[in-house]
Design a protein around this motif. Sequence first.
Motif, PDB file in Angstrom:
ATOM      1  N   SER A  53      28.788 -24.916 -23.801  1.00  0.00           N
ATOM      2  CA  SER A  53      29.705 -25.487 -24.647  1.00  0.00           C
ATOM      3  C   SER A  53      30.386 -26.586 -23.996  1.00  0.00           C
ATOM      4  CB  SER A  53      30.576 -24.209 -24.767  1.00  0.00           C
ATOM      5  OG  SER A  53      29.876 -23.562 -25.670  1.00  0.00           O
ATOM      6  N   ASP A  56      29.151 -30.086 -24.526  1.00  0.00           N
ATOM      7  CA  ASP A  56      29.030 -30.453 -25.774  1.00  0.00           C
ATOM      8  C   ASP A  56      30.737 -31.022 -25.752  1.00  0.00           C
ATOM      9  OD1 ASP A  56      26.593 -29.463 -26.699  1.00  0.00           O
ATOM     10  OD2 ASP A  56      27.565 -27.657 -27.344  1.00  0.00           O
ATOM     11  N   VAL A  57      31.442 -30.297 -25.372  1.00  0.00           N
ATOM     12  CA  VAL A  57      32.780 -30.914 -25.665  1.00  0.00           C
ATOM     13  C   VAL A  57      33.203 -31.956 -24.702  1.00  0.00           C
ATOM     14  CG1 VAL A  57      35.248 -30.161 -24.987  1.00  0.00           C
ATOM     15  CG2 VAL A  57      33.933 -28.470 -26.004  1.00  0.00           C
ATOM     16  N   SER A 113      30.930 -27.899 -31.079  1.00  0.00           N
ATOM     17  CA  SER A 113      30.294 -27.134 -29.947  1.00  0.00           C
ATOM     18  C   SER A 113      29.513 -25.487 -30.506  1.00  0.00           C
ATOM     19  CB  SER A 113      30.845 -26.896 -29.000  1.00  0.00           C
ATOM     20  OG  SER A 113      30.264 -26.178 -27.889  1.00  0.00           O
ATOM     21  N   TYR A 117      25.902 -27.265 -31.927  1.00  0.00           N
ATOM     22  CA  TYR A 117      25.139 -28.034 -30.727  1.00  0.00           C
ATOM     23  C   TYR A 117      25.116 -26.736 -29.796  1.00  0.00           C
ATOM     24  CZ  TYR A 117      26.540 -32.491 -32.630  1.00  0.00           C
ATOM     25  OH  TYR A 117      26.574 -33.627 -33.609  1.00  0.00           O
ATOM     26  N   CYS A 118      26.005 -26.126 -29.422  1.00  0.00           N
ATOM     27  CA  CYS A 118      25.523 -25.326 -28.203  1.00  0.00           C
ATOM     28  C   CYS A 118      24.613 -23.940 -28.523  1.00  0.00           C
ATOM     29  CB  CYS A 118      27.067 -24.535 -27.471  1.00  0.00           C
ATOM     30  SG  CYS A 118      26.644 -23.500 -26.351  1.00  0.00           S
TER      31      CYS A 118
END
Length: 139
Positions: A53, A56-57, A113, A117-118
């Motif tokens: 995560s 992504d962030v 995220s 994405y995550c």
Amino acid sequence: MMSNSMSAKVQWLDGMKFVATSGTGHSVVMDGNREGHAPTPMEMVLMAAGSCSSVDVVSILEKTRQQFVRCEVELEGKRADSVPAVFTDIHMHFKVYGKGVAEQHVERAVKLSADKYCSVSIMLGASVNVTHSFEVIEA
């Protein structure tokens, strides 16, 4: 072109200690004893979710040109009382430090995220209640 498969190897060291080596050649020691000398496998799962995560962030905040100097995520995992003691709940709390960082950008990054994405967090979310929160700290 990257393949969709991954590999790893886990080798017993001694006691309940093991060394895991990724297909890319990186190693990490794990310990099956909670008071052991290395993270337990379940702690590694929690750390993997936080790392995934965070990638992504940070990536999303960099793309939006936010002036942040630090990003960390605190994770709290609750486990079932019975065997198997799987995670039932995981909460991720992001702290982003910087100058004039826009809350809406952090909120969007955390949400993207979590929802898109995550892969670790989304995979866990199939059976675990994964929640997120964040705060922006002027630094």
